[in-house]
Write an enzyme that holds these catalytic residues in place. Structure first.
Site, PDB file in Angstrom:
ATOM      1  N   GLY A 153       0.852  -1.198   0.000  1.00 45.97           N
ATOM      2  CA  GLY A 153       0.000   0.000   0.000  1.00 45.97           C
ATOM      3  C   GLY A 153       0.884   1.243   0.000  1.00 45.97           C
ATOM      4  N   ARG A 154       0.291   2.345   0.459  1.00 45.95           N
ATOM      5  CA  ARG A 154       1.040   3.618   0.451  1.00 45.95           C
ATOM      6  C   ARG A 154       2.352   3.519   1.217  1.00 45.95           C
ATOM      7  NH1 ARG A 154      -4.548   5.850   1.017  1.00 45.95           N
ATOM      8  NH2 ARG A 154      -4.463   4.706   2.957  1.00 45.95           N
ATOM      9  N   ILE A 155       2.289   2.954   2.426  1.00 46.72           N
ATOM     10  CA  ILE A 155       3.495   2.914   3.268  1.00 46.72           C
ATOM     11  C   ILE A 155       4.485   1.889   2.715  1.00 46.72           C
ATOM     12  CG2 ILE A 155       4.360   2.402   5.597  1.00 46.72           C
ATOM     13  CD1 ILE A 155       1.675   3.637   6.647  1.00 46.72           C
ATOM     14  N   ARG A 176      -2.122  -8.775  -1.665  1.00 44.85           N
ATOM     15  CA  ARG A 176      -3.294  -9.604  -2.015  1.00 44.85           C
ATOM     16  C   ARG A 176      -3.773  -9.374  -3.436  1.00 44.85           C
ATOM     17  NH1 ARG A 176      -7.263  -8.357   2.741  1.00 44.85           N
ATOM     18  NH2 ARG A 176      -6.181  -6.426   2.341  1.00 44.85           N
ATOM     19  N   ILE A 231       6.287  -2.585  10.966  1.00 43.22           N
ATOM     20  CA  ILE A 231       5.817  -1.214  11.259  1.00 43.22           C
ATOM     21  C   ILE A 231       4.304  -1.127  11.040  1.00 43.22           C
ATOM     22  CG2 ILE A 231       8.001  -0.054  10.792  1.00 43.22           C
ATOM     23  CD1 ILE A 231       6.934   0.667   7.992  1.00 43.22           C
ATOM     24  N   ARG A 233       0.993  -3.509  12.414  1.00 46.36           N
ATOM     25  CA  ARG A 233       0.300  -3.731  13.672  1.00 46.36           C
ATOM     26  C   ARG A 233       0.874  -5.002  14.290  1.00 46.36           C
ATOM     27  NH1 ARG A 233      -0.913   0.804  13.666  1.00 46.36           N
ATOM     28  NH2 ARG A 233      -2.980   1.759  13.711  1.00 46.36           N
ATOM     29  N   GLU A 262       0.025  -3.900  22.912  1.00 43.09           N
ATOM     30  CA  GLU A 262       0.659  -2.649  23.351  1.00 43.09           C
ATOM     31  C   GLU A 262      -0.080  -2.061  24.548  1.00 43.09           C
ATOM     32  OE1 GLU A 262       1.050  -0.009  19.998  1.00 43.09           O
ATOM     33  OE2 GLU A 262       1.973  -1.568  18.795  1.00 43.09           O
ATOM     34  N   HIS A 280       6.128   2.330  19.156  1.00 39.62           N
ATOM     35  CA  HIS A 280       5.128   2.776  18.173  1.00 39.62           C
ATOM     36  C   HIS A 280       5.361   4.245  17.775  1.00 39.62           C
ATOM     37  CE1 HIS A 280       0.968   1.610  16.479  1.00 39.62           C
ATOM     38  NE2 HIS A 280       1.469   2.593  15.759  1.00 39.62           N
ATOM     39  N   GLY A 282       5.994   5.231  14.548  1.00 42.59           N
ATOM     40  CA  GLY A 282       5.846   5.385  13.097  1.00 42.59           C
ATOM     41  C   GLY A 282       5.520   6.801  12.646  1.00 42.59           C
TER      42      GLY A 282
HETATM   43  C1  DGY Z   1      -1.539   4.902  12.491  1.00 41.55           C
HETATM   44  O1  DGY Z   1      -1.804   6.022  12.070  1.00 41.55           O
HETATM   45  O2  DGY Z   1      -2.214   3.914  12.245  1.00 41.55           O
HETATM   46  C2  DGY Z   1      -0.345   4.769  13.347  1.00 41.55           C
HETATM   47  O3  DGY Z   1      -0.035   3.461  13.660  1.00 41.55           O
HETATM   48  C3  DGY Z   1      -0.484   5.587  14.602  1.00 41.55           C
HETATM   49  O4  DGY Z   1       0.455   6.567  14.475  1.00 41.55           O
END
Ligand code: DGY
Length: 314
Positions: A153-155, A176, A231, A233, A262, A280, A282
């Site tokens: 995806g984007r990330i 997928r 990075i 979940r 968490e 966490h 990110g």
């Molecule tokens: C998100 O935006 O989903 C991050 O994990 C929280 O910063």
């Protein structure tokens, strides 16, 4: 004035703008548990929640005053968006604004775990460093290696771009659906193929469809020299299986920004030297967190005006 609950303290300019438009309460007691969320849905017209707040299906039972959840964060697996929809509650999220910051943390973890930066830092701070040594804390070379992106995806794409353009890495990815990207990257048919890269970076969304996607078998497809980065979940990975793989040397190292429960991080994981552990982080730059707050509020403002929230997800 409509009543708005902001469940955590966020950037001051965003709160100030919210106060101009709504009757605002900023909750200062940490994450909302299910009881607090259910009550908030009865007491407020709109809520600006975030990760950790419990908006699972049961909290949407009954008559709700709230009609809008403008989530602070792109991931919204703490909200049952289908149950919200059924209860007439719109949910929005904050895509795009955190892509670069989150990809940067991916690269931070690739480099820190490959180059044993956590171990080195602990060595210096503890006074145990005896000076330069030709064999001191030898790590793994990053430039030119292969990276396997799980979830393009984007990330995922932002991580892949950094790996390709910054570190001349060969990019393979497992996704997928079929995906074409505008830089060299090869989509593979199986998760196992992508897990066989030198570096594996998990960037899928959370939620039921990806829970424990990275299980014992997926980890077994990694090389013993492989380095694993998550990075996305915590629940996407079988954390116990990952700890076993790190402890036994079945894989070389890991870099983690997210955990199954968490903020609980298992003692066995914290005891491992070959694992870089971040809390966490990110999206944790001041600029990004302000942009996330602004986007969450903008969605709530649109809803309050009777418009469709631009980042609605349900
Ligand atoms: C998100 O935006 O989903 C991050 O994990 C929280 O910063």
């Amino acid at each position: 004035m409509k009543k708005l609950l902001i469940t955590r303290d966020i950037a001051a300019p965003v709160i100030a703008q919210a106060r101009d438009l709504f009757d605002v309460t900023v909750h200062d007691g940490g994450a909302l548990d299910a009881t607090a969320s259910a009550q908030a849905l009865r007491d407020y017209d709109a809520i600006l929640p975030t990760l950790g707040d419990d908006f699972a299906a049961p909290v949407f039972d009954g008559d709700l005053r709230c009609k809008m959840l403008g989530n602070f964060g792109v991931g919204y697996n703490h909200i049952d968006a289908a149950a919200a929809r059924a209860a007439g509650v719109t949910v929005s999220n904050t895509p795009d604004v955190l892509t670069d910051a989150t990809a940067d943390i991916g690269l931070t973890l690739i480099l820190a775990s490959a180059r044993r930066a956590g171990e080195g830092e602990r060595m210096v701070r503890s006074g145990a460093w005896g000076g330069f040594g030709p064999k001191n804390l030898l790590g793994t070379h990053v430039t030119g290696k292969t990276v396997g992106i799980i979830g393009m995806g984007r990330i995922g794409q932002a991580v892949a771009r950094r790996c390709h353009f910054g570190f001349a890495m060969e990019v393979v990815f497992f996704n997928r659906s079929a995906k074409s990207v505008d830089f060299p990257a090869r989509q593979v048919d199986t998760l196992a193929e992508a897990m066989g890269a030198d570096f594996v970076v998990v960037t899928t969304p959370g939620g039921a469809e990806t829970t424990r996607l990275i299980d014992k078998d997926a980890l077994a497809a990694m090389k013993s020299s492989g380095i694993f980065v998550n990075i996305s979940r915590g629940e996407v990975v079988d954390e116990a299986a990952l700890i076993d793989a790190l402890a036994s040397g079945a894989i070389t190292a890991a870099g983690l920004d997210v955990y199954e429960n968490e903020p609980h991080v298992p003692d066995r994981l914290r005891a491992l030297e070959n694992c870089v552990l971040l809390p966490h982080l990110g999206s944790a730059t001041a600029e990004t967190r302000q942009a996330m707050g602004q986007m969450a509020l903008d969605n709530i403002i649109a809803w309050a005006r009777g418009e469709a929230p631009p980042q609605a997800v349900n």
